[in-house]
Design an enzyme around this catalytic site. Structure first.
Site, PDB file in Angstrom:
ATOM      1  N   GLN A 153      -4.871  -1.768   9.546  1.00 55.88           N
ATOM      2  CA  GLN A 153      -4.686  -3.077   8.931  1.00 55.88           C
ATOM      3  C   GLN A 153      -5.216  -4.175   9.855  1.00 55.88           C
ATOM      4  OE1 GLN A 153      -3.593  -3.476   5.798  1.00 55.88           O
ATOM      5  NE2 GLN A 153      -3.817  -5.693   5.889  1.00 55.88           N
ATOM      6  N   ASP A 213     -11.093   2.298   3.608  1.00 52.61           N
ATOM      7  CA  ASP A 213     -11.306   0.849   3.502  1.00 52.61           C
ATOM      8  C   ASP A 213     -12.778   0.521   3.272  1.00 52.61           C
ATOM      9  OD1 ASP A 213      -9.221  -0.989   3.560  1.00 52.61           O
ATOM     10  OD2 ASP A 213      -8.911  -0.795   5.718  1.00 52.61           O
ATOM     11  N   LYS A 243       0.840  -1.206   0.000  1.00 54.27           N
ATOM     12  CA  LYS A 243       0.000   0.000   0.000  1.00 54.27           C
ATOM     13  C   LYS A 243       0.876   1.259   0.000  1.00 54.27           C
ATOM     14  CE  LYS A 243      -3.777  -2.525   2.128  1.00 54.27           C
ATOM     15  NZ  LYS A 243      -4.573  -2.875   3.323  1.00 54.27           N
TER      16      LYS A 243
HETATM   17  N1  GUN Z   1      -6.657  -7.240   6.031  1.00 58.67           N
HETATM   18  C1  GUN Z   1      -6.930  -7.989   4.948  1.00 58.67           C
HETATM   19  N2  GUN Z   1      -7.463  -7.221   3.964  1.00 58.67           N
HETATM   20  C2  GUN Z   1      -7.553  -5.970   4.462  1.00 58.67           C
HETATM   21  C3  GUN Z   1      -8.019  -4.739   3.928  1.00 58.67           C
HETATM   22  O1  GUN Z   1      -8.487  -4.630   2.808  1.00 58.67           O
HETATM   23  N3  GUN Z   1      -7.929  -3.664   4.767  1.00 58.67           N
HETATM   24  C4  GUN Z   1      -7.432  -3.756   6.009  1.00 58.67           C
HETATM   25  N4  GUN Z   1      -7.404  -2.652   6.749  1.00 58.67           N
HETATM   26  N5  GUN Z   1      -6.991  -4.881   6.541  1.00 58.67           N
HETATM   27  C5  GUN Z   1      -7.044  -5.982   5.759  1.00 58.67           C
END
Ligand code: GUN
Length: 292
Positions: free
Chosen positions: A96, A119, A52
Site C-alpha cells: 500500500q 496492482d 481490500k
Molecule cells: N495508494 C493509493 N492507491 C493505491 C493503489 O491502488 N495501490 C496501492 N498499493 N497503494 C495505493
C-alpha cells in the site's frame, strides 16, 4: 442523464468472482490468496486496505495483512516483499502506498515479482499495458474501462479527454482508451497542469476522465451537452457534519455538471468501488495462471 452505479457494478462483479472461486474450490483447487503490506498508520491507507480485505472475503479469497511500523528499514521491507514473491501460497500482493519518505517507493515496486504484481505498478506490467500485451493492469484504469463496457458507452472514434497524467491513472487510462478493442479506439487527449486552453479542450470531449485530485475542478462550462463524465477524484475535505470529520469530494462539480451529461459517475460510489474490484479481478487472474 444516467448515473453510473459503480457500487452496484462492483457488487455484481464480486458475485461473479465468488461463483468462479467456488467452482475452483469444488475442483480441489486452493482459493485465490491476496496479501497486502501496510506500513505505518496513515488514515487513508488503513481505510483502503480494510476495504481490500473485506472485498477478499466477499469474493471467497484468502487474504493476509502484513503490518509494519513507520520505522521499518528499506532492507526489511525488501525482505518482506521477497518473502511474498517466494511464498507459493500467495497468488498476488500489494504494497500500500504511500510509503514513509525514507523508503524508495520505486525500488519497492520494482522488487515485486511482476507475476504477483496485482496492482500493475511494476514497469514490466506498465510496459505490457502500454503495448497492449496481457498483464496486470493498474486497478483504477481497468475499473473505468469495465464501467464503460458494462454501461455500453460508445468509445470508438469518440474524443476522450483525460485530465491528469499520473502513472497510476491518467497515463494508463489514456493508453487503454487508445487501444483497439470493444472499449477503446478513442481519439485521446491528455491535459495536465501545464496545458494551455484546458477548458476549451475539455469542452470538445465526448468522454471526460477527470483525475487531477482537485475538488470541483471540472465545472459545467467545461462540459459539452451529452458528454460522459468519469470522476476519479477522491479528495478528503473536512466536514464537521460527518462522524469521520471528512467527506470524499470528486474532481467534478457534480451538481452543475450532471444535468448536462449522458452518463456520469458519482463520488463516492462511482470509480472507487470499481478500483478494488479490479484488484480482485487481477488476483483471480493470478490464481488462474497458477492453476494453468
Ligand atoms: N495508494 C493509493 N492507491 C493505491 C493503489 O491502488 N495501490 C496501492 N498499493 N497503494 C495505493
Amino acid at each position: 442523464m444516467t448515473l453510473i452505479d459503480g457500487k452496484q457494478t462492483a457488487a455484481d462483479i464480486k458475485k461473479e468472482i465468488a461463483a468462479e472461486v467456488e467452482k475452483m474450490v469444488a475442483q480441489g483447487k486452493r482459493r485465490p490468496h491476496l496479501a497486502a503490506i501496510l506500513v505505518g498508520h496513515d488514515g487513508g491507507s488503513e481505510t483502503y486496505v480494510a476495504s481490500k480485505v473485506k472485498a477478499c472475503r466477499e469474493c471467497g479469497f484468502e487474504s493476509s495483512l502484513l503490518r509494519f511500523e513507520d520505522n521499518i528499514t528499506e532492507a526489511e521491507l525488501l525482505k518482506a516483499v521477497d518473502d511474498l514473491n517466494n511464498n507459493p501460497e500467495v497468488d498476488g500482493f500489494i504494497v500500500q502506498l504511500p510509503l514513509p519518505r525514507h523508503i524508495d517507493e520505486q525500488r519497492i515496486i520494482e522488487a515485486v515479482n511482476p507475476a504477483k504484481d496485482v496492482d500493475g505498478f511494476h514497469p514490466i506490467n506498465v510496459g505490457k499495458l502500454s503495448i497492449g500485451l496481457p498483464g496486470f493492469r493498474s486497478a483504477t484504469p481497468a475499473g473505468i474501462i469495465e464501467l464503460l463496457r458494462r454501461y455500453h458507452i460508445p468509445t470508438r472514434g469518440k474524443h476522450c479527454v483525460v485530465i491528469g497524467r499520473s502513472n497510476i491513472v491518467g497515463k494508463p487510462v489514456a493508453q487503454l482508451m487508445l487501444h483497439k478493442g470493444d472499449v477503446g479506439d478513442a481519439t485521446v487527449t491528455i491535459c495536465h497542469s501545464a496545458s494551455e486552453n484546458l477548458s476549451e479542450i475539455v469542452r470538445q470531449a465526448d468522454i471526460i476522465i477527470a483525475a487531477v485530485g482537485r475538488p470541483g475542478f471540472v465545472t459545467a462550462d467545461m462540459v459539452k451537452d451529452g458528454a460522459t463524465v468519469i470522476d476519479v477524484g477522491t479528495t478528503r475535505v473536512p466536514d464537521a457534519t460527518r462522524k469521520s470529520g471528512f467527506r470524499l469530494s470528486g474532481d467534478v462539480d457534480f451538481e452543475s455538471v450532471a444535468p448536462k451529461c449522458a452518463y456520469i459517475t458519482p463520488v463516492p460510489g462511482g470509480v472507487g468501488p470499481m478500483t478494488i474490484c479490479s484488484l480482485m479481478l487481477n488476483t483471480m487472474q493470478a490464481a488462474r495462471q497458477r492453476n494453468a
